[in-house]
Write a protein that holds these residues in place. Structure first.
Motif, PDB file in Angstrom:
ATOM      1  N   UNK A   1       0.781  -1.220  -0.034  1.00 38.85           N
ATOM      2  CA  UNK A   1       0.012  -0.083  -0.016  1.00 38.85           C
ATOM      3  C   UNK A   1       0.860   1.087  -0.065  1.00 38.85           C
ATOM      4  N   UNK A   2       0.744   1.949   1.011  1.00 37.43           N
ATOM      5  CA  UNK A   2       1.728   3.466   1.077  1.00 37.43           C
ATOM      6  C   UNK A   2       2.745   3.037   2.022  1.00 37.43           C
ATOM      7  N   UNK A   3       2.842   1.741   2.538  1.00 41.54           N
ATOM      8  CA  UNK A   3       4.185   1.619   3.299  1.00 41.54           C
ATOM      9  C   UNK A   3       5.118   1.224   2.496  1.00 41.54           C
ATOM     10  N   UNK A   4       6.398   1.691   2.634  1.00 44.37           N
ATOM     11  CA  UNK A   4       7.784   1.183   1.731  1.00 44.37           C
ATOM     12  C   UNK A   4       8.724   0.780   2.740  1.00 44.37           C
ATOM     13  N   UNK A   5       9.069  -0.403   2.518  1.00 48.44           N
ATOM     14  CA  UNK A   5      10.033  -1.332   3.218  1.00 48.44           C
ATOM     15  C   UNK A   5      11.349  -1.456   2.712  1.00 48.44           C
ATOM     16  N   UNK A   6      12.454  -1.098   3.117  1.00 45.99           N
ATOM     17  CA  UNK A   6      13.827  -1.255   2.595  1.00 45.99           C
ATOM     18  C   UNK A   6      14.055  -2.691   2.707  1.00 45.99           C
ATOM     19  N   UNK A   7      13.974  -3.091   3.862  1.00 46.02           N
ATOM     20  CA  UNK A   7      14.455  -4.457   4.336  1.00 46.02           C
ATOM     21  C   UNK A   7      13.716  -5.273   5.404  1.00 46.02           C
ATOM     22  N   UNK A   8      13.541  -6.512   5.215  1.00 45.79           N
ATOM     23  CA  UNK A   8      12.819  -7.440   6.288  1.00 45.79           C
ATOM     24  C   UNK A   8      13.411  -8.642   6.585  1.00 45.79           C
ATOM     25  N   UNK A   9      13.419  -8.656   7.952  1.00 39.83           N
ATOM     26  CA  UNK A   9      14.326 -10.093   8.225  1.00 39.83           C
ATOM     27  C   UNK A   9      13.274 -10.746   9.370  1.00 39.83           C
ATOM     28  N   UNK A  10      13.179 -12.171   9.068  1.00 43.07           N
ATOM     29  CA  UNK A  10      12.094 -12.773  10.238  1.00 43.07           C
ATOM     30  C   UNK A  10      12.594 -14.146  10.255  1.00 43.07           C
ATOM     31  N   UNK A  11      12.709 -14.525  11.439  1.00 41.34           N
ATOM     32  CA  UNK A  11      13.154 -15.963  11.642  1.00 41.34           C
ATOM     33  C   UNK A  11      12.220 -16.059  13.145  1.00 41.34           C
ATOM     34  N   UNK A  12      11.751 -17.611  13.073  1.00 36.81           N
ATOM     35  CA  UNK A  12      10.938 -17.882  14.077  1.00 36.81           C
ATOM     36  C   UNK A  12      10.370 -19.455  13.883  1.00 36.81           C
ATOM     37  N   UNK A  13       9.143 -19.641  14.587  1.00 39.80           N
ATOM     38  CA  UNK A  13       8.780 -20.966  14.455  1.00 39.80           C
ATOM     39  C   UNK A  13       7.133 -20.758  14.767  1.00 39.80           C
ATOM     40  N   UNK A  14       6.356 -21.830  14.126  1.00 38.86           N
ATOM     41  CA  UNK A  14       5.102 -21.940  14.256  1.00 38.86           C
ATOM     42  C   UNK A  14       4.642 -23.115  14.864  1.00 38.86           C
ATOM     43  N   UNK A  15       4.131 -23.015  15.921  1.00 35.92           N
ATOM     44  CA  UNK A  15       3.651 -24.420  16.575  1.00 35.92           C
ATOM     45  C   UNK A  15       2.520 -24.259  17.509  1.00 35.92           C
ATOM     46  N   UNK A  16       1.580 -25.164  17.802  1.00 34.82           N
ATOM     47  CA  UNK A  16       0.428 -25.241  18.685  1.00 34.82           C
ATOM     48  C   UNK A  16      -0.275 -24.037  18.596  1.00 34.82           C
ATOM     49  N   UNK A  17      -0.431 -23.555  17.229  1.00 40.20           N
ATOM     50  CA  UNK A  17      -1.281 -22.264  16.760  1.00 40.20           C
ATOM     51  C   UNK A  17      -0.802 -20.958  17.259  1.00 40.20           C
TER      52      UNK A  17
END
Length: 865
Positions: free
Chosen positions: A249-265
């Motif tokens: 949309x109107x958000x501009x993002x130069x860089x994004x980094x995401x580390x994690x885990x999805x478990x048990x909802x």
């Protein structure tokens, strides 16, 4: 068994044990072939369209049909084991397609293994492998180069991120543009302006969501995802993803980094970092489930990232620092924290400090905020407003507004950040207001008190001083108990009622006491456009956000500079309004009366005196004046000749609503010009030129100019509105020549110095001549002009000299004139007394007597061809 027909084919070979030895199935381009090879069955598939199977994965929309053209091979052993490969051209679901899918697979009892899988779509590459067993899943996905548009397109096909709300036409609440096609044009224009105003207000309510739709997400990403599922653990996903150059949309993002885990909802973020314009957003913790808890931190995050969330007219610059604790649930989160602004500017004005504590929950935002400019007194805002959360399945927030605003003394200079029209300079005062109601129907209660304040507006050079005021905010209207101020030795007072957003009904008791402004002996200097005295009464109706201005104003002892108006209209220093919340004021039957003569000027071209009245309607950019201005006296420069308004004629400027600021002109003006010629010339139809010291070389021509037409034609098509005549008669070409500098078209006897001197002299002496002509009347003429003096015959030099001459004349009647002429810079030259009589159009008699005793007479005959 063999079956064949119409290009299709079915063939099957069985052995004595009813086991297939070979088979072939063909339909158009699709072909399935099998051949027994010892203990194995080799199967080959070619060009099979998967759409024919009409397979829709469970819980997906009916349009999400598995699609593509499949080819592959399988070596099957014992009907439960085997290995093979599969390729699909244009694989996809419904309308969402990729370019190619390739994979290797292996079959074993109760097990399917996928390896070397690769999906390509454009420049995107997705590599995968998987191992599927009953109640067990293990899979890995490696994104070598991904594009977010691939995912958003898939989400659209799957029906994710799309919300639709249906209603009836009555729900739109469309305002009516006037009273139908028969309504007055001005009324319909006014209704259109009100509709635009409602749309601007509705824009405040329909602000962009905090989370834009998925279809607005663009950018590149890469990373790895691993999936596993067992009856004990459920679905578990580990991910390590990064992206760059995202636009949401109107958000501009130069860089994004995401580390994690999805478990048990629950989503457990070990690291999530967003970098935009040098600022950082960090989120870590647990999102979702029954024990949601996460930390959100902002460091030097640019406010421009959230610019689309700000209301119209709010230009906020700088950075945000803050932190918040996130609890609640995924669909109904709770945010509690604080934030502050750094290096902030509100509408280009520096903010010394701005901070707030807030709590967001149950679709409401509660806050306590303090903001301060370069003043010791801050603005404080406390309360709560509805703010729907986009992921809430049942967003039914309390729609009531509950905001309290307080500010005092120098803090009232806050108004300077929102408008250029009024600037607070100093004074004492308090503002306490409570915003209630809803966004659609806001209600304001409170009091504004001001004492000994000074206000400034760029329209006027002088400030408004000694301002005292008491204004009450009464729900949907302003009650002005009294506002007084001193302006340029005059007095301004205000009182009455003005609604804020919705006009008053005709039977409302407050409609009888509209906001009224009294102007008493104001000495006005409005940006050098108008200078003079203003008296009268202004009546403000309709609403505060879209005001109508009526009443009656008297202008006296004033001067109107048309040149300054032109500069103002061209944007040279014109004030600007920053916010569209306030509509441009509209005049509604505002009466302008010129009590005393108004001086209308545009240096150095005109200086006229006017009287009369006008009625103004419409906005400034679509003004519709009506009325007639009578011109009583004055002067107008055409080319280099000064024309005086003929007072005995009917001179006026007439405005009509249809023509706006392009009035009809009806003017009669007169001027006198000095004609240089040589009497006695024998060349018919030709003018000789002689020196000013020759007998009879100077002749006075009275020129009459009649202007009848539109003002715009006066600038673009002068011959259509200008009619010239003269006594004695001259052609238009000759008159234009005389008006251009007083020299005739034949310059055989005098060099170009005479022409240059005449033009320069006209510009130089016009103001002096105008003052004397106004004092002596139209029949008396006074003229200062340049002349070329020939050398004395006895002198050695043969070079002529420039001199300044003066002539005083009197027109006895239309046929007889007398004058006295003297070269001021040639004292040795005699003074001449002239008498002229115009017998008819062709014959003129004249005589001249000089102070040295010489007397001459002449008979002039002219015939033009």
């Amino acid at each position: 068994m063999r079956l064949q027909g119409g290009g299709d084919r079915l063939e099957l070979h069985l052995d004595s044990a009813w086991q297939p030895q070979s088979f072939e199935i063909q339909q158009q381009q699709a072909r399935l072939v099998g051949q027994r090879q010892e203990e194995a069955l080799a199967i080959r598939l070619q060009q099979f369209p998967l759409e024919r199977l009409r397979i829709v994965p469970p819980q997906l929309p009916e349009t999400a049909i598995i699609a593509g053209t499949a080819s592959g091979q399988l070596r099957l052993q014992g009907w439960s084991s085997g290995q093979g490969s599969l390729s699909i051209e244009r694989p996809g679901l419904g309308a969402w397609r990729g370019d190619r899918l390739d994979l290797q697979f292996a079959l074993a009892p109760n097990r399917l293994s996928l390896g070397q899988g690769e999906f390509q779509k454009g420049e995107s590459q997705y590599q995968f492998s998987a191992d599927l067993q009953p109640q067990r899943l293990a899979a890995q996905l490696r994104i070598a180069q991904g594009n977010l548009e691939d995912l958003t397109g898939l989400a659209t096909v799957l029906g994710l991120g799309n919300t639709k709300t249906y209603g009836s036409a009555a729900d739109l609440g469309t305002p009516s543009a006037g009273a139908g096609p028969d309504a007055l044009l001005l009324t319909q224009i006014r209704r259109l302006a009100e509709i635009e105003m409602l749309q601007a207000q509705a824009a405040l309510v329909r602000r962009p969501h905090l989370i834009p739709p998925l279809s607005k997400l663009q950018g590149d990403f890469s990373g790895q995802i691993s999936l596993s599922q067992t009856p004990q653990s459920g679905l578990v996903a580990n991910f390590d993803l990064s992206g760059q150059d995202w636009q949401w949309g109107n958000y501009a993002i130069d860089r994004i980094l995401s580390r994690g885990r999805f478990a048990q909802q629950q989503l457990v973020l070990s690291t999530m970092e967003v970098v935009a314009n040098g600022g950082q957003l960090q989120l870590n913790g647990t999102i979702g489930g029954s024990t949601q808890k996460a930390q959100l931190t902002l460091q030097q995050f640019p406010i421009s990232t959230f610019a689309s969330l700000l209301p119209p007219g709010i230009d906020l610059e700088g950075t945000v620092n803050g932190h918040a604790v996130i609890t609640g649930t995924w669909q109904r989160p709770i945010f509690v924290g604080e934030a502050s602004l750094g290096d902030a500017r509100l509408n280009q004005r520096p903010l010394e400090a701005a901070n707030a504590t807030f709590r967001y929950g149950q679709n409401r935002l509660a806050l306590q905020a303090v903001a301060r400019f370069d003043t010791p007194e801050p603005l404080t805002i406390t309360g709560s407003v509805p703010l729907p959360y986009p992921l809430d399945p049942d967003p039914l927030p309390d729609q009531r507004l509950a905001l309290d605003v307080a500010i005092k003394d120098e803090g009232l200079s806050l108004i300077n950040a929102f408008t250029d029209q009024v600037q607070w300079q100093q004074g004492k005062g308090t503002l306490q207001a409570q915003l209630r109601g809803t966004w659609q129907q806001p209600l304001i209660n409170g009091v504004l008190s001001v004492d000994d304040a000074v206000l400034k507006t760029p329209t006027f050079t002088a400030p408004l001083t000694n301002v005292s005021a008491r204004v009450r905010f009464d729900r949907d209207r302003l009650r002005v108990d009294g506002i007084q101020g001193v302006f340029s030795q005059g007095q301004i007072t205000m009182a009455g009622v003005l609604p804020i957003q919705q006009p008053l009904a005709a039977d409302d008791v407050d409609a009888e006491t509209p906001l009224t402004i009294s102007l008493n002996q104001l000495q006005v200097n409005a940006r050098e456009i108008y200078q003079g005295t203003v008296n009268g009464t202004l009546v403000i109706t309709d609403t505060l956000l879209s005001p109508d201005i009526g009443g009656s104003v008297q202008l006296s002892r004033g001067r109107l500079d048309l040149g300054a108006i032109a500069g103002f209209g061209n944007g040279n220093g014109a004030p600007t309004v920053r916010t569209p919340l306030f509509e441009q004021p509209v005049f509604e039957n505002l009466q302008i009366q010129l009590v005393d003569t108004l001086q209308v000027t545009r240096a150095p071209f005109l200086n006229l005196n006017a009287t009369g009245s006008l009625t103004l309607n419409g906005a400034l950019d679509t003004l519709q004046p009506a009325g007639e201005i009578r011109l009583t006296s004055g002067q107008l420069n055409l080319f280099t000749t000064l024309f005086l308004l003929q007072r005995r004629r009917d001179n006026y400027v007439r405005f009509t609503p249809a023509n706006g600021l392009d009035p009809d002109l009806n003017l009669t003006l007169a001027a006198t010009a000095t004609e240089v010629f040589t009497p006695g010339t024998t060349r018919l139809g030709d003018f000789g030129t002689a020196t000013a010291t020759s007998i009879g070389t100077l002749n006075t021509v009275r020129i009459t100019a009649r202007i009848n037409g539109r003002a715009s034609q006066f600038q673009t098509n002068l011959p259509a509105v200008l009619e010239l005549s003269s006594s004695p008669p001259r052609s238009n070409a000759e008159l234009l020549t005389l008006m251009g500098g007083g020299a005739s078209s034949d310059q055989n006897q005098v060099s170009g110095e005479a022409l240059v001197a005449n033009i320069a002299g006209s510009a130089l002496f016009n103001n002096l001549q105008a003052a004397i002509d106004r004092a002596t009347g139209n029949r008396t003429s006074f003229r200062i002009f340049p002349a070329v003096v020939p050398p004395d015959r006895k002198a050695q030099s043969s070079t002529p000299a420039l001199a300044v001459g003066a002539e005083v004349g009197f027109q006895i009647n239309n046929f007889t004139s007398v004058s006295l002429l003297q070269l001021l810079t040639a004292p040795s030259d005699p003074t001449r007394f002239n008498l002229g009589f115009q017998v008819n159009e062709h014959i003129r008699l004249g005589s001249q007597i000089s102070t040295n005793g010489e007397g001459t007479g002449f008979l002039e005959f002219r015939r033009r061809f």
